[in-house]
Scaffold this active site. Sequence first.
Site, PDB file in Angstrom:
ATOM      1  N   CYS B  87      -0.318   7.782   3.914  1.00  0.00           N
ATOM      2  CA  CYS B  87      -0.649   9.027   3.205  1.00  0.00           C
ATOM      3  C   CYS B  87      -1.538   9.912   4.081  1.00  0.00           C
ATOM      4  CB  CYS B  87      -1.305   8.684   1.863  1.00  0.00           C
ATOM      5  SG  CYS B  87      -1.387  10.079   0.726  1.00  0.00           S
ATOM      6  N   HIS B 196       2.269   4.267  -0.687  1.00  0.00           N
ATOM      7  CA  HIS B 196       1.111   3.378  -0.502  1.00  0.00           C
ATOM      8  C   HIS B 196       1.449   1.894  -0.644  1.00  0.00           C
ATOM      9  CE1 HIS B 196      -2.213   6.389  -0.537  1.00  0.00           C
ATOM     10  NE2 HIS B 196      -1.253   7.128  -1.062  1.00  0.00           N
ATOM     11  N   GLU B 198      -0.368  -0.549   0.211  1.00  0.00           N
ATOM     12  CA  GLU B 198      -1.572  -1.342  -0.106  1.00  0.00           C
ATOM     13  C   GLU B 198      -1.848  -1.416  -1.604  1.00  0.00           C
ATOM     14  OE1 GLU B 198      -1.518   1.708   0.591  1.00  0.00           O
ATOM     15  OE2 GLU B 198      -3.335   2.810   0.034  1.00  0.00           O
TER      16      GLU B 198
END
Lengths: 85, 234
Positions: B87, B196, B198
Amino acid sequence: MATILVHVMPKPEILDPQGKAVGAALPRLGFDGIAQVRQGKRFELTVDGEVTDEVLAKVREAAETLLSNPVIEDVVEVTVAQESA
Amino acid sequence: MTARVGVVTFPGTLDDRDAARAVRLAGGEAVALFHSEADLKDVDAVVLPGGFSYGDYLRAGAIARFAPIMEKVVDAARGGMPVLGICNGFQVLTEVHLLPGSMIKNDHRAFICRDQTLRVENADTAWTTEYRDGEEIVIPLKNQDGQYVADDRTLDALEAEGRVAFRYVGWNPNGSRRDIAGITNERGNVVGLMPHPEHAVEAGFGPDSREAGRNGVDGLAFFTSAVKGLLATA
């Protein structure tokens, strides 16, 4: 002291979502007849002393390297705004 | 030994703790790196997490590019160290010219947050070896400036060299050119993407999966790819 103006605009072929949003809002407020809006940035860089060719060249370099991203933006104008004592 | 993966915190970074957690869940050691210190602390890989570094002032990622830590990251990346930009981290990687192109505002002009399906187009980068080519994964996407743009010559080169790493599937959520969600450099050690991974690493906290709500862990393989790759070459 003098102020140098740097104008940065999104490249013509790059969609400008902010300009489009502003363009869509204008007729809602009764501002008709505006066909298109594109939104850019104006930087005011105040320098000590005179604006020499060297200073202008440096500002142009700064405009190309930091103030704009050449992938998506053009530096459309670098001008001297004012000279005051 | 364990792989030491640095996670950089800039002023305005939001997802550094999630990124560090993902590294730990993948079996690596997460090492906190700070923007103002020109010190990589002997890490073997670096993650540039998401957020709004420096408030997205000027352009997303434009100021973070000049942080002291970035000089070290760029040197290490040029030397082959695995670097992942997520991002805002992806935006930083384009501003610092480790990856081509740039990101502008989403074409629909709104912030977007959703679980997004991606197709892995290159399972041969430092961050994707634990995936299969063509595999579809679901990870969260959340951004305002997520529209990937580059000129046609750059896009053609990316496609020809297999450097489109991820593509949006089903729906292009931000108007990105050619549905590109993530790209890699020539060497495959630097990867940047908008969504994302994560946030999809632990059952109970990820996107909904077929089996149960919030159980999606499709993002974990980013981090296990890097950790295993580092251990294999150590």
